[in-house]
Enzyme design. Structure first.
Site, PDB file in Angstrom:
ATOM      1  N   CYS A   5       4.202   3.161  -0.976  1.00 20.37           N
ATOM      2  CA  CYS A   5       4.056   4.119  -2.073  1.00 20.37           C
ATOM      3  C   CYS A   5       4.636   5.454  -1.631  1.00 20.37           C
ATOM      4  O   CYS A   5       4.398   5.896  -0.509  1.00 20.37           O
ATOM      5  CB  CYS A   5       2.587   4.296  -2.451  1.00 20.37           C
ATOM      6  SG  CYS A   5       2.381   5.400  -3.880  1.00 20.37           S
ATOM      7  N   CYS A  16      -0.706  10.245  -1.114  1.00 13.93           N
ATOM      8  CA  CYS A  16      -1.996  10.938  -1.256  1.00 13.93           C
ATOM      9  C   CYS A  16      -2.720  10.933   0.088  1.00 13.93           C
ATOM     10  O   CYS A  16      -2.666   9.955   0.843  1.00 13.93           O
ATOM     11  CB  CYS A  16      -2.841  10.256  -2.316  1.00 13.93           C
ATOM     12  SG  CYS A  16      -2.015  10.238  -3.913  1.00 13.93           S
ATOM     13  N   CYS A  64      -6.677  -7.265  -9.054  1.00 17.93           N
ATOM     14  CA  CYS A  64      -6.022  -5.981  -8.804  1.00 17.93           C
ATOM     15  C   CYS A  64      -4.656  -6.280  -8.198  1.00 17.93           C
ATOM     16  O   CYS A  64      -4.565  -6.956  -7.176  1.00 17.93           O
ATOM     17  CB  CYS A  64      -6.891  -5.167  -7.841  1.00 17.93           C
ATOM     18  SG  CYS A  64      -6.107  -3.629  -7.334  1.00 17.93           S
ATOM     19  N   CYS A  70     -10.502  -0.021  -2.752  1.00 16.59           N
ATOM     20  CA  CYS A  70      -9.516   0.958  -3.248  1.00 16.59           C
ATOM     21  C   CYS A  70      -8.942   1.793  -2.117  1.00 16.59           C
ATOM     22  O   CYS A  70      -9.689   2.340  -1.303  1.00 16.59           O
ATOM     23  CB  CYS A  70     -10.171   1.975  -4.181  1.00 16.59           C
ATOM     24  SG  CYS A  70     -10.820   1.309  -5.678  1.00 16.59           S
ATOM     25  N   GLU A 104      -0.245  -6.706  -1.234  1.00 14.94           N
ATOM     26  CA  GLU A 104      -1.556  -7.320  -1.344  1.00 14.94           C
ATOM     27  C   GLU A 104      -2.060  -7.296  -2.774  1.00 14.94           C
ATOM     28  O   GLU A 104      -1.706  -6.418  -3.557  1.00 14.94           O
ATOM     29  CB  GLU A 104      -2.554  -6.559  -0.478  1.00 14.94           C
ATOM     30  CG  GLU A 104      -2.216  -6.677   0.979  1.00 14.94           C
ATOM     31  CD  GLU A 104      -3.151  -5.861   1.838  1.00 14.94           C
ATOM     32  OE1 GLU A 104      -3.712  -6.436   2.766  1.00 14.94           O
ATOM     33  OE2 GLU A 104      -3.336  -4.669   1.574  1.00 14.94           O
ATOM     34  N   CYS A 142      -5.396   8.012   0.962  1.00 14.30           N
ATOM     35  CA  CYS A 142      -5.060   6.619   0.658  1.00 14.30           C
ATOM     36  C   CYS A 142      -4.206   6.004   1.761  1.00 14.30           C
ATOM     37  O   CYS A 142      -3.174   6.568   2.142  1.00 14.30           O
ATOM     38  CB  CYS A 142      -4.302   6.589  -0.673  1.00 14.30           C
ATOM     39  SG  CYS A 142      -3.677   4.968  -1.114  1.00 14.30           S
TER      40      CYS A 142
HETATM   41  N1  SAH Z   1      -1.070   4.573  -7.449  1.00 18.42           N
HETATM   42  C1  SAH Z   1      -1.971   4.410  -8.512  1.00 18.42           C
HETATM   43  C2  SAH Z   1      -2.713   3.094  -8.462  1.00 18.42           C
HETATM   44  C3  SAH Z   1      -3.191   2.634  -7.121  1.00 18.42           C
HETATM   45  S1  SAH Z   1      -4.413   3.614  -6.313  1.00 18.42           S
HETATM   46  C4  SAH Z   1      -2.947   5.562  -8.576  1.00 18.42           C
HETATM   47  O1  SAH Z   1      -2.975   6.369  -7.655  1.00 18.42           O
HETATM   48  O2  SAH Z   1      -3.658   5.667  -9.561  1.00 18.42           O
HETATM   49  C5  SAH Z   1      -5.887   3.063  -7.127  1.00 18.42           C
HETATM   50  C6  SAH Z   1      -7.085   3.980  -6.992  1.00 18.42           C
HETATM   51  O3  SAH Z   1      -7.593   4.002  -5.666  1.00 18.42           O
HETATM   52  C7  SAH Z   1      -6.783   5.424  -7.360  1.00 18.42           C
HETATM   53  O4  SAH Z   1      -7.662   5.867  -8.367  1.00 18.42           O
HETATM   54  C8  SAH Z   1      -7.041   6.186  -6.078  1.00 18.42           C
HETATM   55  O5  SAH Z   1      -7.501   7.474  -6.378  1.00 18.42           O
HETATM   56  C9  SAH Z   1      -8.051   5.301  -5.380  1.00 18.42           C
HETATM   57  N2  SAH Z   1      -8.109   5.489  -3.929  1.00 18.42           N
HETATM   58  C10 SAH Z   1      -7.079   5.687  -3.100  1.00 18.42           C
HETATM   59  N3  SAH Z   1      -7.512   5.822  -1.822  1.00 18.42           N
HETATM   60  C11 SAH Z   1      -8.867   5.694  -1.854  1.00 18.42           C
HETATM   61  C12 SAH Z   1      -9.895   5.716  -0.862  1.00 18.42           C
HETATM   62  N4  SAH Z   1      -9.622   5.924   0.429  1.00 18.42           N
HETATM   63  N5  SAH Z   1     -11.159   5.556  -1.257  1.00 18.42           N
HETATM   64  C13 SAH Z   1     -11.465   5.337  -2.570  1.00 18.42           C
HETATM   65  N6  SAH Z   1     -10.534   5.273  -3.546  1.00 18.42           N
HETATM   66  C14 SAH Z   1      -9.245   5.463  -3.198  1.00 18.42           C
HETATM   67 FE1  SF4 Z   2       0.082   5.890  -4.000  1.00 20.01          FE
HETATM   68 FE2  SF4 Z   2      -2.358   5.610  -2.963  1.00 20.01          FE
HETATM   69 FE3  SF4 Z   2      -1.685   7.887  -4.173  1.00 20.01          FE
HETATM   70 FE4  SF4 Z   2      -2.053   5.659  -5.637  1.00 20.01          FE
HETATM   71  S1  SF4 Z   2      -3.607   6.738  -4.450  1.00 20.01           S
HETATM   72  S2  SF4 Z   2      -0.351   7.137  -5.774  1.00 20.01           S
HETATM   73  S3  SF4 Z   2      -1.269   4.106  -4.170  1.00 20.01           S
HETATM   74  S4  SF4 Z   2      -0.741   7.069  -2.296  1.00 20.01           S
END
Ligand code: SAH
Ligand code: SF4
Length: 359
Positions: A112, A116, A105, A335, A92, A119
């Protein structure tokens, strides 16, 4: 003969392709600008090449932008583009209109591997790295659809995937998007967000084109960061911040630190104070992102009053700090919400392999 896609190839590679066809070298520039400046996606659009050459090119090369399978439009104007890059492989991108600019974006991987806890993308199985053409292809498709000029564009490499785990393809895509002869997006308007892949951050320093970097910090102690972002067990907060301190910043450039605020996990005033100390001496700004809630995530956003108190404490210490308001959350475009969903909300297309806590 296999048909090769020229989207994702740089000028030197296109020159080699043109030489193989025994055509004069100046043709490469015409093809390159056609692809990256005029956003052509069919050989018939290259009227300056003449019919016989177009026919020759068509036999060997395609110009595929990965067409969007569906576009979900939010009440706030944000658009979520769903692409199928191969059978069953969904990615996406998100178009976020703003007053003075438009932000795109883009994704770098199908899924991934970092996993995390907060996420949704991290709950998906990691399928593969995207190719340079699939990375810039997302921009070309959105740009062609929206008619956005490259001057208005901001690119954030913050979609699905960890960009520094797909280093070579992502950096080739960055060089393509910033090349004056083609897409001509200013490197100052390209931001790469990482979960903290320290060797990748070190490598970036030696690149001919260096994007802005954003670090997903999200915690102020290793115990909490270990829990939220398993990558912290490999490169902890001190190691990560040391790499940031050594990162060469051009004049007036800053590192962005992203901090997702999660109720009772990382949203206390002690956290805010620790954050001030950790970031001391860095050229920085902080983006606070109240967690975007989702049925797949067993965590809650910090309450608004805690978000404000956290922000105020940082501001009192003269840190530039923004609260990022969610965009496109009604169509799962905010995000951390990107998961290749066919619906605006609801089921994931591929039931995720749970790596974190179930919601
Ligand atoms: N993998 C990379 C880029 C994609 S994630 C990274 O982790 O930086 C992009 C952003 O979305 C990151 O800063 C992450 O901390 C944030 N993010 C992930 N899950 C989220 C959520 N549930 N609510 C708000 N931000 C989130
Ligand atoms: Fe991967 Fe989501 Fe963690 Fe970014 S925030 S590294 S997309 S799992």
């Amino acid at each position: 003969m296999a048909i090769k896609n020229l989207v994702g190839e740089n000028l030197e590679e296109i020159e080699a392709a043109v030489a193989r066809l025994n055509e004069p070298r100046y043709r490469s520039r015409q093809i390159y600008t056609g692809i990256y400046k005029h956003l052509y996606c069919s050989w018939d659009q290259f009227t300056d090449l003449g019919k016989p050459l177009r026919a020759k090119l068509k036999e060997r090369y395609s110009l595929s932008h990965i067409p969007a399978q569906r576009v979900f439009v939010s009440n706030d104007g944000t658009r979520r583009y769903l692409f199928e890059v191969a059978s069953g492989q969904k990615i996406e991108s998100v178009f976020i209109p703003e007053e003075r600019r438009d932000t795109f974006c883009i994704s770098t991987q199908v899924g991934c591997a970092i996993g995390c806890l907060f996420c949704v993308t991290g709950k998906l199985p990691m399928q593969r790295n995207l190719l340079p053409g699939e990375i810039v292809g997302q921009i070309l498709t959105m740009q062609a659809e929206r008619g956005t000029s490259s001057k208005r564009l901001n690119i954030v490499i913050m979609g699905m995937g960890e960009p520094l785990n797909n280093y070579d393809n992502v950096m080739k895509a960055v060089r393509l998007m910033t090349d004056d002869r083609g897409m001509s997006i200013s490197p100052r308007r390209v931001t790469l967000s990482t979960s903290g892949i320290v060797p990748g951050i070190r490598r970036l320093a030696n690149e001919p084109v260096i994007p802005n970097i954003a670090i997903s910090l999200n915690a102020t102690t290793d115990a909490v960061r270990d829990l939220l972002m398993p990558i912290n067990k490999k490169w902890n907060i001190a190691t990560l911040l040391e790499a940031c301190r050594n990162f060469p910043l051009a004049q007036r450039r800053r590192i962005t630190f992203e901090y997702v605020l999660i109720e009772n996990i990382n949203d206390s005033l002690e956290d805010a104070r620790r954050l001030v100390n950790l970031l001391q001496g860095l050229q920085k700004k902080v983006n606070l992102i109240p967690l975007n809630a989702d049925p797949w995530i067993a965590l809650k956003p910090a309450p608004p009053a805690r978000v404000i108190a956290f922000q105020e404490l940082l501001a009192q210490h003269h840190i530039t700090v923004n609260i990022r308001r969610p965009r496109g959350d009604d169509v799962s475009a905010a995000c951390g919400m990107l998961a290749g969903r066919e619906l605006s909300r609801g089921d994931l297309v591929h039931p995720p392999l749970f790596k974190g806590v179930e919601g």
